[in-house]
Design an enzyme around this catalytic site. Structure first.
Site, PDB file in Angstrom:
ATOM      1  N   HIS A  52       0.828  -1.135  -0.120  1.00 52.48           N
ATOM      2  CA  HIS A  52      -0.076  -0.036   0.046  1.00 52.48           C
ATOM      3  C   HIS A  52       0.797   1.265   0.038  1.00 52.48           C
ATOM      4  O   HIS A  52       0.388   2.318  -0.280  1.00 52.48           O
ATOM      5  CB  HIS A  52      -0.884  -0.060   1.274  1.00 52.48           C
ATOM      6  CG  HIS A  52      -0.228  -0.069   2.620  1.00 52.48           C
ATOM      7  ND1 HIS A  52       0.197  -1.183   3.207  1.00 52.48           N
ATOM      8  CD2 HIS A  52       0.150   0.858   3.382  1.00 52.48           C
ATOM      9  CE1 HIS A  52       1.002  -0.933   4.361  1.00 52.48           C
ATOM     10  NE2 HIS A  52       0.919   0.492   4.319  1.00 52.48           N
ATOM     11  N   HIS A  82       7.995   6.752   5.426  1.00 51.22           N
ATOM     12  CA  HIS A  82       6.846   6.390   4.172  1.00 51.22           C
ATOM     13  C   HIS A  82       6.021   7.480   4.038  1.00 51.22           C
ATOM     14  O   HIS A  82       6.200   8.691   4.567  1.00 51.22           O
ATOM     15  CB  HIS A  82       6.312   5.224   4.631  1.00 51.22           C
ATOM     16  CG  HIS A  82       5.049   5.359   5.577  1.00 51.22           C
ATOM     17  ND1 HIS A  82       5.412   5.129   6.932  1.00 51.22           N
ATOM     18  CD2 HIS A  82       3.898   5.865   5.766  1.00 51.22           C
ATOM     19  CE1 HIS A  82       4.262   5.606   7.676  1.00 51.22           C
ATOM     20  NE2 HIS A  82       3.463   6.133   6.907  1.00 51.22           N
ATOM     21  N   HIS A  84       2.508   9.051   2.147  1.00 50.13           N
ATOM     22  CA  HIS A  84       1.015   9.066   1.525  1.00 50.13           C
ATOM     23  C   HIS A  84       0.767   9.922   0.342  1.00 50.13           C
ATOM     24  O   HIS A  84       1.341  11.205   0.556  1.00 50.13           O
ATOM     25  CB  HIS A  84       0.038   9.262   2.636  1.00 50.13           C
ATOM     26  CG  HIS A  84       0.149   8.395   3.908  1.00 50.13           C
ATOM     27  ND1 HIS A  84      -0.476   7.260   4.023  1.00 50.13           N
ATOM     28  CD2 HIS A  84       1.249   8.350   4.818  1.00 50.13           C
ATOM     29  CE1 HIS A  84       0.004   6.418   4.980  1.00 50.13           C
ATOM     30  NE2 HIS A  84       0.939   7.141   5.641  1.00 50.13           N
ATOM     31  N   GLU A  94      -2.526  13.311   4.578  1.00 47.85           N
ATOM     32  CA  GLU A  94      -3.442  12.882   5.440  1.00 47.85           C
ATOM     33  C   GLU A  94      -3.897  13.937   6.503  1.00 47.85           C
ATOM     34  O   GLU A  94      -5.151  14.100   6.469  1.00 47.85           O
ATOM     35  CB  GLU A  94      -2.707  11.519   6.382  1.00 47.85           C
ATOM     36  CG  GLU A  94      -2.432  10.596   5.279  1.00 47.85           C
ATOM     37  CD  GLU A  94      -2.536   9.111   5.855  1.00 47.85           C
ATOM     38  OE1 GLU A  94      -1.899   8.897   6.923  1.00 47.85           O
ATOM     39  OE2 GLU A  94      -3.219   8.297   5.498  1.00 47.85           O
ATOM     40  N   HIS A 107       5.744  10.403   6.863  1.00 43.74           N
ATOM     41  CA  HIS A 107       5.565   9.863   7.986  1.00 43.74           C
ATOM     42  C   HIS A 107       7.010   9.432   8.427  1.00 43.74           C
ATOM     43  O   HIS A 107       7.422   8.336   7.766  1.00 43.74           O
ATOM     44  CB  HIS A 107       4.582   9.335   8.175  1.00 43.74           C
ATOM     45  CG  HIS A 107       3.327   9.914   8.104  1.00 43.74           C
ATOM     46  ND1 HIS A 107       2.088   8.994   7.969  1.00 43.74           N
ATOM     47  CD2 HIS A 107       2.918  11.275   8.228  1.00 43.74           C
ATOM     48  CE1 HIS A 107       0.958   9.689   7.722  1.00 43.74           C
ATOM     49  NE2 HIS A 107       1.400  10.975   7.897  1.00 43.74           N
ATOM     50  N   THR A 187      -2.351   5.412  11.128  1.00 44.13           N
ATOM     51  CA  THR A 187      -3.590   5.967  10.004  1.00 44.13           C
ATOM     52  C   THR A 187      -3.796   4.874   9.063  1.00 44.13           C
ATOM     53  O   THR A 187      -4.725   4.795   7.891  1.00 44.13           O
ATOM     54  CB  THR A 187      -3.245   6.999   9.002  1.00 44.13           C
ATOM     55  OG1 THR A 187      -1.938   6.546   8.424  1.00 44.13           O
ATOM     56  CG2 THR A 187      -2.751   8.356   9.897  1.00 44.13           C
TER      57      THR A 187
HETATM   58  C1  LIG Z   1       2.270  -3.320  15.642  1.00 42.42           C
HETATM   59  C2  LIG Z   1       1.995  -3.373  14.097  1.00 42.42           C
HETATM   60  O1  LIG Z   1       1.725  -2.369  13.986  1.00 42.42           O
HETATM   61  C3  LIG Z   1       2.312  -1.817  12.805  1.00 42.42           C
HETATM   62  O2  LIG Z   1       2.932  -2.476  12.041  1.00 42.42           O
HETATM   63  C4  LIG Z   1       2.248  -0.325  12.286  1.00 42.42           C
HETATM   64  C5  LIG Z   1       2.765   0.180  11.119  1.00 42.42           C
HETATM   65  C6  LIG Z   1       2.599   1.417  10.856  1.00 42.42           C
HETATM   66  C7  LIG Z   1       3.291   2.674  11.229  1.00 42.42           C
HETATM   67  C8  LIG Z   1       2.914   3.903  10.902  1.00 42.42           C
HETATM   68  C9  LIG Z   1       1.778   4.233  10.636  1.00 42.42           C
HETATM   69  S1  LIG Z   1       1.290   6.031  10.091  1.00 42.42           S
HETATM   70  N1  LIG Z   1       0.727   5.907   8.628  1.00 42.42           N
HETATM   71  O3  LIG Z   1       0.369   6.258  11.154  1.00 42.42           O
HETATM   72  O4  LIG Z   1       2.673   6.665  10.112  1.00 42.42           O
HETATM   73  C10 LIG Z   1       0.819   3.075  10.019  1.00 42.42           C
HETATM   74  C11 LIG Z   1       1.085   1.738  10.465  1.00 42.42           C
HETATM   75 ZN   LIG Z   2       1.806   7.063   7.484  1.00 43.83          ZN
END
Ligand SMILES: CCOC(=O)CCc1ccc(S(N)(=O)=O)cc1
Ligand SMILES: [Zn+2]
Length: 249
Positions: A52, A82, A84, A94, A107, A187
Site C-alpha cells: 500500500h 514512508h 502518503h 493525510e 511520516h 492511519t
Molecule cells: C504492531 C504492528 O503495527 C504496525 O506494523 C504499524 C505500522 C504503521 C506505522 C506507521 C503508520 S502511520 N501512517 O500512522 O505513520 C501506520 C502503520
Molecule cells: Zn503514514
C-alpha cells in the site's frame, strides 16, 4: 443502562488520525520544547514495497537515530519512514491544515525505546510511538527525495526490497522545526491509538514529476496483473475531546 454497560457506550476509537488541524485553535503551549533530532545515516538499511506504500527502514537495534524533547518524554528510536499520496496533485496528504489538503505527506516513525523493549510492544501503548508528519507541496525538484525515487525501480512490485546505504534523512527536513502536536493513531491497519503526532508547520517541496513516480509503484506482486498504488491516504477523523497544541505562538 447499568453502569457496567456504560463503558461500552464510550468511544474506544476516539483518538484516530489524521485530523484537520485548526491552527487558530492550536494554542501555543510554553511547556513544549524544541524538537531534538539526531539521525545517523549509517542506520539506513533498505527500501521495501509494502503493497500500500513503500517503507525506508532503519536499524533500530540501538539508540543510534533518535528524537527527543518536543512534546516527548525520553528517547524515541527511528524505525522507518514512508509517504502518503493521492491519484492527482490535488489530494494526497493525510493531515489537513485549516481545510487545506497537500499533495503528499511524509511520516517518520519512531518508537519509545525509553519505556518499551520493542516496536511491537510500544505500539500497544498511548505513548508508544512518535510520528513526525511533514507536508509536501508542489515545487522545484527535491534532490534528497530523488535519491529515494531513483530506487523505486528496484522495488516496483509488492514485497520487493533494495538496500539503501547511508541515507541522510535529516537533510529532507525543513530548517524550521516548529510543529503542532496531538494524541492520535496509526492511519492504517491496525489503527492503534499509540501515536504522539508531531506535524511540522513548514512544508517541503516535491516536483509534480517526482510525485508521479510514486504512483508508478505497484501494489501487486511480480507474477500478478500490474495494479499501481494510485493513492493511499486516509480521510480526516473527528477530534472528539482532543486538543492540538503549537510549539510556537
Ligand atoms: C504492531 C504492528 O503495527 C504496525 O506494523 C504499524 C505500522 C504503521 C506505522 C506507521 C503508520 S502511520 N501512517 O500512522 O505513520 C501506520 C502503520
Ligand atoms: Zn503514514
Amino acid at each position: 443502562m447499568g453502569a457496567s454497560h456504560s463503558h461500552r457506550n464510550k468511544h474506544c476509537h476516539s483518538h484516530q488520525s489524521p485530523i484537520n488541524i485548526c491552527t487558530k485553535k492550536a494554542r501555543h503551549d510554553p511547556i513544549l520544547k524544541p524538537l531534538n533530532i539526531q539521525y545517523d545515516s549509517k542506520t539506513s538499511k533498505r527500501i521495501v514495497n509494502m503493497g500500500h506504500c513503500f517503507n525506508v527502514e532503519f536499524d533500530d537495534t540501538a539508540d543510534m537515530s533518535v528524537i527527543n524533547d518536543g512534546p516527548l518524554t525520553g528517547k524515541y528510536r527511528l524505525r522507518q519512514f514512508h509517504f502518503h499520496w493521492g491519484s492527482t496533485d490535488a489530494d494526497g496528504s493525510e493531515h489537513v491544515i485549516d481545510g487545506k489538503v497537500y499533495p503528499a505527506e511524509l511520516h517518520i516513525v519512531h518508537w519509545n525505546s525509553h519505556r518499551y523493549p520493542t516496536f511491537e510492544e510500544a505500539a500497544k501503548h498511548p505513548d508508544g510511538l512518535a510520528v513526525i508528519g511533514v507536508l509536501l507541496k508542489i515545487g522545484e525538484k527535491n534532490p534528497v527525495l530523488q535519491t529515494i525515487i531513483d530506487n523505486l525501480g528496484q522495488v516496483k512490485t509488492k514485497g520487493k526490497e533494495h538496500m539503501l546505504i547511508k541515507y541522510e534523512l535529516s537533510s529532507m527536513l525543513p530548517k524550521d522545526l516548529n510543529y503542532w502536536t496531538y494524541p492520535g493513531s496509526l492511519t492504517t491497519e491496525p489503527y492503534f491509538e499509540c501515536v504522539t503526532w508531531i506535524v511540522l508547520q513548514h512544508a517541503i517541496p516535491i516536483s509534480s514529476a517526482q510525485l508521479t513516480q510514486f504512483r508508478g509503484l505497484l501494489c501487486t506482486a511480480e507474477n500478478e496483473k500490474p495494479v499501481p498504488i494510485l493513492e493511499n491516504h486516509r480521510r480526516v477523523q473527528r477530534l472528539h475531546d482532543r486538543v492540538a497544541r503549537s510549539s510556537c505562538t
